[in-house]
Structures are given as structure tokens and as C-alpha cells.
Design a protein around this motif. Structure first.
Motif, PDB file in Angstrom:
ATOM      1  N   SER A 307      -7.909  -0.303  -4.281  1.00 20.34           N
ATOM      2  CA  SER A 307      -7.093   0.793  -3.760  1.00 20.34           C
ATOM      3  C   SER A 307      -5.669   0.382  -3.407  1.00 20.34           C
ATOM      4  N   ASN A 311      -1.783   4.250  -1.254  1.00 16.94           N
ATOM      5  CA  ASN A 311      -1.999   4.665   0.130  1.00 16.94           C
ATOM      6  C   ASN A 311      -0.810   5.379   0.753  1.00 16.94           C
ATOM      7  N   LEU A 317      -2.557   9.450  -0.797  1.00 15.59           N
ATOM      8  CA  LEU A 317      -3.764   8.878  -0.231  1.00 15.59           C
ATOM      9  C   LEU A 317      -4.951   9.807  -0.455  1.00 15.59           C
ATOM     10  N   THR A 340      -8.993  -4.643  -1.543  1.00 19.49           N
ATOM     11  CA  THR A 340      -7.672  -4.177  -1.154  1.00 19.49           C
ATOM     12  C   THR A 340      -7.163  -5.032  -0.001  1.00 19.49           C
ATOM     13  N   ASP A 346       3.216  -0.630   1.575  1.00 21.15           N
ATOM     14  CA  ASP A 346       2.592  -0.099   2.782  1.00 21.15           C
ATOM     15  C   ASP A 346       3.598  -0.190   3.934  1.00 21.15           C
ATOM     16  N   ILE A 368      -7.633   4.190   5.210  1.00 21.42           N
ATOM     17  CA  ILE A 368      -7.910   3.976   3.784  1.00 21.42           C
ATOM     18  C   ILE A 368      -9.418   4.023   3.535  1.00 21.42           C
ATOM     19  N   ASP A 372     -11.257   6.544   0.996  1.00 25.02           N
ATOM     20  CA  ASP A 372     -12.002   6.019  -0.150  1.00 25.02           C
ATOM     21  C   ASP A 372     -13.443   6.533  -0.143  1.00 25.02           C
TER      22      ASP A 372
END
Length: 531
Positions: A307, A311, A317, A340, A346, A368, A372
Motif C-alpha cells: 500500500s 495514502n 486513501l 508497507t 506521506d 491505513i 486496507d
């Protein structure tokens, strides 16, 4: 009622308890009520995990008491005398099978010895099962603490099989750094490693990934670490050859694809060409004759992806994961998020540079994890490195005090314990349950389980019948909610909290019954375990 206005009114009336749990008969309805939809099962969860790259090759040779502390943090499912978990209870451990850059030293063109890796294979074709000793020590430490699922992954084929004689792709294009006459040799090597480690260490690799980020442009732009690109056709060819090898040896280890570096490569093209894009379609649509793996023995109908880079902004996201889920559903494919960490984009938490022990990174990663699982439907979620140096890619920070890297000290992080809010309580086989949210008037809040800057909630039922709810408070102020008892009855919930307070690492902070108000402090994560 406006949520912030309602919050101020409730605060003025004194309905926030110091202990973190409150609930009296005369108490006004909390600003949000979560209802666990027990008749709306979502995915069945598999494992939470992390990898041993690249630190365990050294740390697995440190004094035993230090290894034991690290192993307890990562794998233990025991509690101390006060009921506080000793560790985060990871249920899967990823083992990096090296390609031989360590033996090449500086000639490997990989500058840092921390990013090189040994290879079990010798130049003459024999094996040295004393290699990768530190990593193998942690396989056994994990098993001793109850971990029974292990995944082997490779960044590169052995250097003896690569076209440039290196474990990096330096000076080449985007095709596999594997000699054309070495596909069968590579498959035999992988099968030998699976059988050899089980024979010598008593640890079975249940899963193996022959390629890691074959679509990642980093794989062909510089020699920072072991790495190998590949096209979908090259991945499919390798997997088919490996499948035949496993079948011939009567091995049941599962072969996983494709460890994509970016979700967008899984359902379309992104910063690469069609040969490395549309991976779900390439491997699991029967029309993709050259690359179809849906009928290949030992290959589950499962895609692996990382991932990274997806984000930010917050709209991505959510939306990129929804697009991924749509394609996975279309082709009836399951999904694991297998790696990740924090990268340069980020920006909300300052990028990847500099280890961060605080809730800033912990909350960012928890958000996250939530997306996910809830939006991409991930059945497994795995962090990159268990241990790192001064970068936001480790759950634990190492400080070596020995010139040979064979001693030092470590410190934990709120990131590690935040992952534990999931991994310690959501056990393999748990079923995620849909969550509905209602406001103080009883009106349904669309997507109310996910306020990206406020409360985010997901719910699960373990195979032993226990319910689990994980609630993230991303906001800078305390929040409150209740759990509707209509579907789960008058359940008693034990609350475990991770926050910036020293010692609040999965700390038990009291109990609450369904229907009563739960207080969650600003910038914290709680897990509620109900029976």
C-alpha cells in the motif's frame, strides 16, 4: 445536533470520565452509536505480520535475552499479571530468502551491509544450511511463541542465476534479471529452501513469493538493495515452473503473486507499461492465456500488494482501495496487503525520514490498516520491517553498539503497539462484520464507520465467539460512542488503549457493557474485546 456543538454541551455537563468509560441511566445519547451487523459478514481474516528484512541477520545473533525481549514484543499472546499484553501477537512471519549479495561484499554494488543478504546456495551448487543464521533463529523464536504460519519472499534470484551476476538489476531494463536457462534451476532452489529450512529448523514455509515488487521502478534504477523486476509473462512462467516442481515433490506450500509495489498496477497501469500492469486480470482472467494462473496447482486465487504511495490525499486513501476491491470482486480474487512503511509522499507525518516512537505515525498507519481492511477487503495485513534504524520503516528501533552489529539496544514504538490493537485481538479465522453508525437522533450516518479525521471503527468475530472492535480517534479532542446491544446483546467489553501516555500500550482501562457510553481520548486507539 451539530457534532461539535453536541460535544461541547456534553463536556459542559460532565459526561467525560477520567477512567475512559462512563454510563449512567440518565446519560444523554452519545454523539455516535455503532451497530455491529452480525448478519452481514465481510471477509474472513487471515494473519497480521511483519518481515525480518534486513535486521534480523544481525539482531538474531545478539545476546539471547535481547532476542527474547524482541520476540516477546512481536509474537507473544500472553498477558502480564495486570492483564496487559506482553506483545502484539503477530500470527505470520515473513522471511527474506537472500540472493548472495553479502558474500559479494562491496562487489555487490549494494553499499550498506544491512541491505545485503546471504544465500543458502554455494557457487558449486551445494547448500550451506548455516547461512542466514540470525534470521533462522527468529523463525524458531516466533514458532516458540505460537506463530505457525511463515512466508518466504525473495527480492532476487541467487546471483549465480542472474544475467548480470548481481542481486540488483543495475544497468539493465525492466525484464527479469534471470538467465533464460535458469528458470528450472531457480524453481529447484526455491523448493530446496522450503524443504531445507523445514528439515534443519523445524519451520515450514506455508507460502512463498518468488518476486517482490516486480513492477517497482526502483528495481531497475539503482543498486540500493537486492531487487529484480519482471513482466507479467516472466512472473507467470516462473510460477508455472515452480508449481510443477512443488507438484513433483508432493509439496503443498502455496505460491503467491504478485507483491505489487502499488495498488494501481494491480488493476490498471501506473508509472509502468502494460507488461507490468493489469495484474489481477493478467493472472486470474482466463482470457489472458499467456499469463493465466487460475488453474495452476499450489497457486491460490489470491493477489498480494503493497500500500505504498496510495495514502495521500485522503480521497485516494479511500478511492484507490475501492477501485482495487471492484476489480478483485469482478475476478473473484482475494487480497493480502503484505508490505508497507512510511514514504516520502506521506507528508502529513513528515515523510519516512527519522524514527518516530509517538502516536503521530501510529495513528497514520492505523488509518491505513483500517482502509486496507474495510475498503480494499484485505484478509491479511503485514508491515514491512520489524526492526529498523533511524527511519519510519520499523516497528522497533535498533541502536547497535558493536562494530560488527552483534550487540546493541532496542526500543519499542507506539506504532508497534497500535498494530497490536489489531494483531493481538483479531485472530486467524475471525470474520469481519459490517458496522453501521447512527447519530444522536437515530439517523443512519452514511459511511459512518470511517471519519478519516475523527473516529474509524471496524468489528470482528473470532472463531472462539469473542467479538472485537477497533476504534481509532484521529481527532485532537476526546470522542464518545456507544455499541448498540440489539445485535450483540448485553455484552461486557474489556477495553485496551494505546495512546501517547507512557505505559498506555494495549493497557486495560476498564470494562463497559453494550449500550453504555465509551470515552476515547484524543489521538488514541482502543480495542474492545467482548464476550
Amino acid at each position: 445536533m451539530n457534532r461539535m456543538k453536541g460535544k461541547k454541551i456534553l463536556a459542559a455537563l460532565g459526561f467525560f470520565s477520567i477512567a475512559g468509560v462512563a454510563g449512567g441511566c440518565s446519560q444523554p445519547a452519545p454523539e455516535i452509536r455503532y451497530q455491529i451487523e452480525t448478519n452481514q459478514p465481510c471477509q474472513t481474516m487471515a494473519y497480521f505480520g511483519a518481515s525480518d528484512a534486513w535486521s534480523m541477520q544481525f539482531i538474531g545473533l545478539w545476546p539471547q535475552e535481547k532476542q527474547n525481549q524482541i520476540a516477546d514484543w512481536l509474537f507473544s499472546t500472553e498477558n502480564d499479571a495486570n492483564g496487559q499484553p506482553k506483545g502484539i501477537g503477530l500470527s505470520l512471519w515473513r522471511f527474506n530468502v537472500g540472493a548472495g549479495s553479502t558474500e559479494q561484499g562491496e562487489n555487490s554494488q549494494i553499499a550498506s551491509p544491512w541491505m545485503r543478504a546471504e544465500c543458502f546456495l554455494n557457487p558449486d551448487g551445494t547448500y550451506d544450511w548455516n547461512k542466514q543464521q540470525g534470521q533462522r533463529n527468529f523463525l524458531k523464536l516466533a514458532k516458540e511463541r505460537g506463530v505457525n504460519k511463515f512466508l518466504a519472499f525473495l527480492n532476487s534470484p541467487p546471483v549465480y542465476y542472474t544475467q548480470n551476476g548481481l542481486a540488483t538489476n543495475t544497468g539493465r531494463g525492466g525484464t527479469a534479471n534471470l538467465k533464460l536457462d535458469c528458470y528450472e534451476k531457480y524453481a529447484r532452489f526455491l523448493a530446496d529452501v522450503v524443504q531445507g529450512v523445514e528439515q534443519h529448523d523445524g519451520v515450514k514455509f506455508n507460502y512463498i513469493c518468488p518476486f517482490n515488487e516486480p513492477d517497482g521502478h526502483w528495481n531497475w534504477v539503482g543498486p540500493k538493495q537486492e531487487g529484480c523486476p519482471a513482466t507479467n509473462r516472466e512472473v507467470a512462467r516462473t510460477v508455472r515452473v515452480l508449481s510443477k516442481e512443488f507438484v513433483d515433490r508432493d509439496m503443498d506450500t502455496q505460491i503467491l503473486v504478485n507483491e505489487s509495489s502499488d495498488y494501481r498496477c494491480m488493476f490498471r497501469t501506473h508509472e509502468t507499461d502494460w507488461q507490468r500492469g493489469y495484474q489481477i486480470q493478467a493472472f486470474f482472467c482466463p482470457d489472458s492465456v499467456d499469463t493465466y494462473l487460475g488453474d495452476t496447482p499450489n497457486v491460490p486465487r489470491l493477489m498480494l500488494g503493497h500500500s505504498y504511495w496510495t495514502n495521500t490525499p485522503l480521497s485516494d486513501l479511500r478511492n484507490i482501495r475501492l477501485q482495487l476491491r471492484d476489480t478483485l470482486d469482478k475476478y473473484n480474487v482475494d487480497f493480502w496487503q503484505t508490505e508497507t512503511c512510511i514514504m516520502g509522499n506521506d507528508e502529513e507525518i513528515g515523510g519516512g525520514g527519522g524514527f518516530d516512537r509517538t502516536m503521530k505515525t501510529a495513528l497514520y498507519v492505523a488509518r491505513i490498516i483500517h482502509h486496507d481492511i474495510v475498503y480494499a477487503g484485505a484478509k491479511s495485513w503485514q508491515w514491512w520491517r520489524a526492526i529498523s534504524g533511524d527511519y519510519k520503516d520499523g516497528l522497533i528501533r535498533e541502536y547497535t553498539t558493536d562494530d560488527n552489529f552483534l550487540n546493541g539496544r532496542v526500543e519499542d514504538s507506539k506504532l508497534m503497539w497500535a498494530l497490536g490493537n489489531y494483531s493481538r485481538f483479531i485472530r486467524p479465522g475471525a470474520v469481519r462484520l459490517s458496522v453501521s453508525a447512527f447519530d444522536q437522533t437515530g439517523a443512519l450516518i452514511p459511511d459512518g464507520d470511517t471519519d478519516q479525521q475523527g473516529l474509524m471503527c471496524s468489528a470482528y468475530k473470532n472463531v472462539d465467539g469473542t467479538y472485537v472492535m477497533v476504534v481509532i480517534n484521529y481527532a485532537n479532542e476526546e470522542k464518545e460512542f456507544s455499541i448498540h446491544k440489539g445485535k450483540v446483546g448485553n455484552t461486557q467489553w474489556q477495553i485496551y488503549r494505546t495512546s501517547n501516555k507512557e505505559g498506555e500500550n494495549l493497557l486495560p482501562v476498564g470494562t463497559v457493557k453494550s449500550g453504555k457510553t465509551v470515552q476515547i481520548p484524543a489521538r488514541s486507539i482502543i480495542t474492545l474485546q467482548g464476550k
